[in-house]
Write a protein that holds these residues in place. Sequence first.
Motif, PDB file in Angstrom:
ATOM      1  N   PHE A   7      80.895 -22.995  -2.523  1.00 13.09           N
ATOM      2  CA  PHE A   7      80.938 -23.492  -1.146  1.00 13.09           C
ATOM      3  C   PHE A   7      80.168 -24.803  -1.052  1.00 13.09           C
ATOM      4  CE2 PHE A   7      82.220 -19.334   0.593  1.00 13.09           C
ATOM      5  CZ  PHE A   7      81.783 -18.478  -0.413  1.00 13.09           C
ATOM      6  N   TYR A  47      78.297 -27.053   2.059  1.00 10.74           N
ATOM      7  CA  TYR A  47      77.857 -27.070   3.449  1.00 10.74           C
ATOM      8  C   TYR A  47      77.187 -28.417   3.734  1.00 10.74           C
ATOM      9  CZ  TYR A  47      78.330 -21.939   3.538  1.00 10.74           C
ATOM     10  OH  TYR A  47      78.801 -20.639   3.471  1.00 10.74           O
ATOM     11  N   GLY A  90      71.423 -25.795  11.408  1.00  8.04           N
ATOM     12  CA  GLY A  90      71.862 -24.880  10.376  1.00  8.04           C
ATOM     13  C   GLY A  90      72.969 -25.493   9.541  1.00  8.04           C
ATOM     14  N   PRO A  91      73.162 -24.976   8.345  1.00 14.73           N
ATOM     15  CA  PRO A  91      74.254 -25.483   7.509  1.00 14.73           C
ATOM     16  C   PRO A  91      75.611 -25.271   8.173  1.00 14.73           C
ATOM     17  CG  PRO A  91      72.735 -24.120   6.234  1.00 14.73           C
ATOM     18  CD  PRO A  91      72.370 -23.927   7.665  1.00 14.73           C
ATOM     19  N   PHE A 122      79.750 -25.224   7.344  1.00 17.94           N
ATOM     20  CA  PHE A 122      80.731 -25.081   6.274  1.00 17.94           C
ATOM     21  C   PHE A 122      81.603 -26.323   6.149  1.00 17.94           C
ATOM     22  CE2 PHE A 122      83.743 -22.955   3.562  1.00 17.94           C
ATOM     23  CZ  PHE A 122      84.989 -23.426   3.959  1.00 17.94           C
ATOM     24  N   TYR A 181      85.630 -24.442   0.562  1.00 18.87           N
ATOM     25  CA  TYR A 181      85.450 -23.279  -0.304  1.00 18.87           C
ATOM     26  C   TYR A 181      86.434 -23.318  -1.475  1.00 18.87           C
ATOM     27  CZ  TYR A 181      86.286 -18.480  -1.903  1.00 18.87           C
ATOM     28  OH  TYR A 181      86.471 -17.362  -2.678  1.00 18.87           O
ATOM     29  N   ASP A 239      89.977 -23.350   1.177  1.00 23.55           N
ATOM     30  CA  ASP A 239      89.654 -23.652   2.575  1.00 23.55           C
ATOM     31  C   ASP A 239      88.934 -24.991   2.614  1.00 23.55           C
ATOM     32  OD1 ASP A 239      88.772 -23.766   5.224  1.00 23.55           O
ATOM     33  OD2 ASP A 239      88.124 -21.680   5.277  1.00 23.55           O
ATOM     34  N   THR A 247      83.058 -11.808   1.691  1.00 21.77           N
ATOM     35  CA  THR A 247      82.083 -12.519   2.507  1.00 21.77           C
ATOM     36  C   THR A 247      80.706 -11.888   2.410  1.00 21.77           C
ATOM     37  OG1 THR A 247      82.838 -11.201   4.389  1.00 21.77           O
ATOM     38  CG2 THR A 247      83.748 -13.417   4.165  1.00 21.77           C
ATOM     39  N   GLU A 265      76.474 -12.125  -1.863  1.00 21.62           N
ATOM     40  CA  GLU A 265      75.402 -13.081  -1.605  1.00 21.62           C
ATOM     41  C   GLU A 265      75.774 -14.471  -2.087  1.00 21.62           C
ATOM     42  OE1 GLU A 265      71.632 -11.978  -3.228  1.00 21.62           O
ATOM     43  OE2 GLU A 265      70.669 -13.869  -2.675  1.00 21.62           O
ATOM     44  N   GLN A 266      75.503 -15.451  -1.241  1.00 22.40           N
ATOM     45  CA  GLN A 266      75.676 -16.843  -1.614  1.00 22.40           C
ATOM     46  C   GLN A 266      74.318 -17.389  -2.050  1.00 22.40           C
ATOM     47  OE1 GLN A 266      77.844 -19.321   1.156  1.00 22.40           O
ATOM     48  NE2 GLN A 266      79.204 -17.642   1.738  1.00 22.40           N
ATOM     49  N   TYR A 312      79.292  -8.662   8.759  1.00 20.24           N
ATOM     50  CA  TYR A 312      78.183  -8.738   7.817  1.00 20.24           C
ATOM     51  C   TYR A 312      77.221  -9.766   8.386  1.00 20.24           C
ATOM     52  CZ  TYR A 312      75.879 -10.461   3.517  1.00 20.24           C
ATOM     53  OH  TYR A 312      74.979 -10.861   2.567  1.00 20.24           O
ATOM     54  N   TYR A 345      68.806 -15.837   6.396  1.00 22.31           N
ATOM     55  CA  TYR A 345      68.385 -16.713   5.318  1.00 22.31           C
ATOM     56  C   TYR A 345      67.038 -17.343   5.672  1.00 22.31           C
ATOM     57  CZ  TYR A 345      72.790 -16.523   2.750  1.00 22.31           C
ATOM     58  OH  TYR A 345      73.856 -16.100   1.996  1.00 22.31           O
ATOM     59  N   LEU A 351      68.808 -15.932   0.655  1.00 25.86           N
ATOM     60  CA  LEU A 351      69.043 -14.687   1.387  1.00 25.86           C
ATOM     61  C   LEU A 351      67.761 -13.873   1.465  1.00 25.86           C
ATOM     62  CD1 LEU A 351      71.126 -12.822   2.738  1.00 25.86           C
ATOM     63  CD2 LEU A 351      71.436 -11.747   0.503  1.00 25.86           C
ATOM     64  N   PHE A 366      67.426 -18.640   9.396  1.00 21.99           N
ATOM     65  CA  PHE A 366      68.770 -18.768   9.938  1.00 21.99           C
ATOM     66  C   PHE A 366      69.466 -17.413   9.915  1.00 21.99           C
ATOM     67  CE2 PHE A 366      69.054 -23.349  10.105  1.00 21.99           C
ATOM     68  CZ  PHE A 366      68.242 -23.803   9.086  1.00 21.99           C
ATOM     69  N   PRO A 384      79.889 -14.067   8.652  1.00 24.39           N
ATOM     70  CA  PRO A 384      81.127 -14.574   8.070  1.00 24.39           C
ATOM     71  C   PRO A 384      82.254 -14.495   9.078  1.00 24.39           C
ATOM     72  CG  PRO A 384      80.793 -12.330   7.364  1.00 24.39           C
ATOM     73  CD  PRO A 384      79.650 -12.665   8.277  1.00 24.39           C
ATOM     74  N   ILE A 385      83.241 -15.317   8.896  1.00 30.49           N
ATOM     75  CA  ILE A 385      84.459 -15.259   9.682  1.00 30.49           C
ATOM     76  C   ILE A 385      85.435 -14.358   8.920  1.00 30.49           C
ATOM     77  CG2 ILE A 385      86.356 -16.575  10.688  1.00 30.49           C
ATOM     78  CD1 ILE A 385      83.742 -17.324  11.895  1.00 30.49           C
ATOM     79  N   ALA A 440      88.209 -15.381   6.283  1.00 32.53           N
ATOM     80  CA  ALA A 440      87.879 -16.702   5.753  1.00 32.53           C
ATOM     81  C   ALA A 440      86.593 -16.580   4.951  1.00 32.53           C
ATOM     82  CB  ALA A 440      87.706 -17.712   6.877  1.00 32.53           C
ATOM     83  N   GLN A 441      86.542 -17.276   3.861  1.00 32.39           N
ATOM     84  CA  GLN A 441      85.376 -17.199   2.994  1.00 32.39           C
ATOM     85  C   GLN A 441      84.357 -18.246   3.413  1.00 32.39           C
ATOM     86  OE1 GLN A 441      84.215 -15.348   0.740  1.00 32.39           O
ATOM     87  NE2 GLN A 441      85.862 -14.064  -0.012  1.00 32.39           N
ATOM     88  N   LYS A 442      83.692 -18.028   4.530  1.00 33.11           N
ATOM     89  CA  LYS A 442      82.662 -18.966   4.942  1.00 33.11           C
ATOM     90  C   LYS A 442      81.693 -18.284   5.878  1.00 33.11           C
ATOM     91  CE  LYS A 442      85.795 -20.904   8.409  1.00 33.11           C
ATOM     92  NZ  LYS A 442      86.526 -22.135   8.816  1.00 33.11           N
ATOM     93  N   LEU A 443      80.474 -18.826   5.929  1.00 34.51           N
ATOM     94  CA  LEU A 443      79.437 -18.342   6.826  1.00 34.51           C
ATOM     95  C   LEU A 443      79.273 -19.309   7.988  1.00 34.51           C
ATOM     96  CD1 LEU A 443      76.610 -17.204   4.341  1.00 34.51           C
ATOM     97  CD2 LEU A 443      78.131 -15.736   5.696  1.00 34.51           C
ATOM     98  N   PHE A 479      76.414 -20.339  10.616  1.00 31.39           N
ATOM     99  CA  PHE A 479      74.968 -20.226  10.749  1.00 31.39           C
ATOM    100  C   PHE A 479      74.513 -20.488  12.179  1.00 31.39           C
ATOM    101  CE2 PHE A 479      73.151 -19.901   6.470  1.00 31.39           C
ATOM    102  CZ  PHE A 479      74.265 -20.140   5.683  1.00 31.39           C
ATOM    103  N   GLY A 480      73.403 -19.840  12.542  1.00 33.35           N
ATOM    104  CA  GLY A 480      72.728 -20.192  13.771  1.00 33.35           C
ATOM    105  C   GLY A 480      71.996 -21.504  13.609  1.00 33.35           C
TER     106      GLY A 480
END
Lengths: 115, 112
Positions: free
Chosen positions: A33, A35, A42-43, A45, A48, A56, A100, A103-104, B32, B36, B46, B89, B93-94, B97-100, B102-103
């Motif tokens: 990923f 970001y 915050g990061p 996106f 991907y 994506d 998802t 852990e990233q 999920y 962080y 994490l 933070f 995830p959406i 979609a493979q992404k987070l 963040f706040g």
Amino acid sequence: GAGVSQSPRYKVAKRGQDVALRCDPISGHVSLFWYQQALGQGPEFLTYFQNEAQLDKSGLPSDRFFAERPEGSVSTLKIQRTQQEDSAVYLCASSSGLFTYNEQFFGPGTRLTVL
Amino acid sequence: QQQVKQSPQSLIVQKGGISIINCAYENTAFDYFPWYQQFPGKGPALLIAIRPDVSEKKEGRFTISFNKSAKQFSLHIMDSQPGDSATYFCAAPIQGAQKLVFGQGTRLTINP
């Protein structure tokens, strides 16, 4: 073991220059990923990859941004004709799985400053 | 669009106190919820994560509480230490979609 590494750690570019940012993920991680993290935020996106496939790219802010991962390991984020609004920290993360909730693991980031 | 709203923006807590950071989400597809921790000059790492099938998860001094009906989840740091001073933070995830997402982050300062 080694974590995610990124280079350079800092990059200063003049407006209009092209830049290339490198990410070395954890060995064997299939997911990668990118970001963008603005100061105090915050990061967000960008894109991907699953192995070498870019699945994506919905977060790329413009067609000046391009990312690749040709062999499914190292990835490069390229920004053409940089603008001041591109100034930010660019973070790379990798994950061993395809879900998802896997852990990233983040690298330290590249701080880009466009003058 | 803002899908994860985090508060407060900054927080100062005395050593030994309890630090509480809150997040609210807007999309019920979130399944999920990780937190962080980020130190200056480092990437996020994490800290702890929860799935919505449980209401609470505890790991050492760190606890996530999850309220599905209110669409909120929070991080509690017990016996806060100066080494906990960092930016935190929440993320989600959406689905599909493979992404987070963040706040905005909470800058936590623990005074000795």
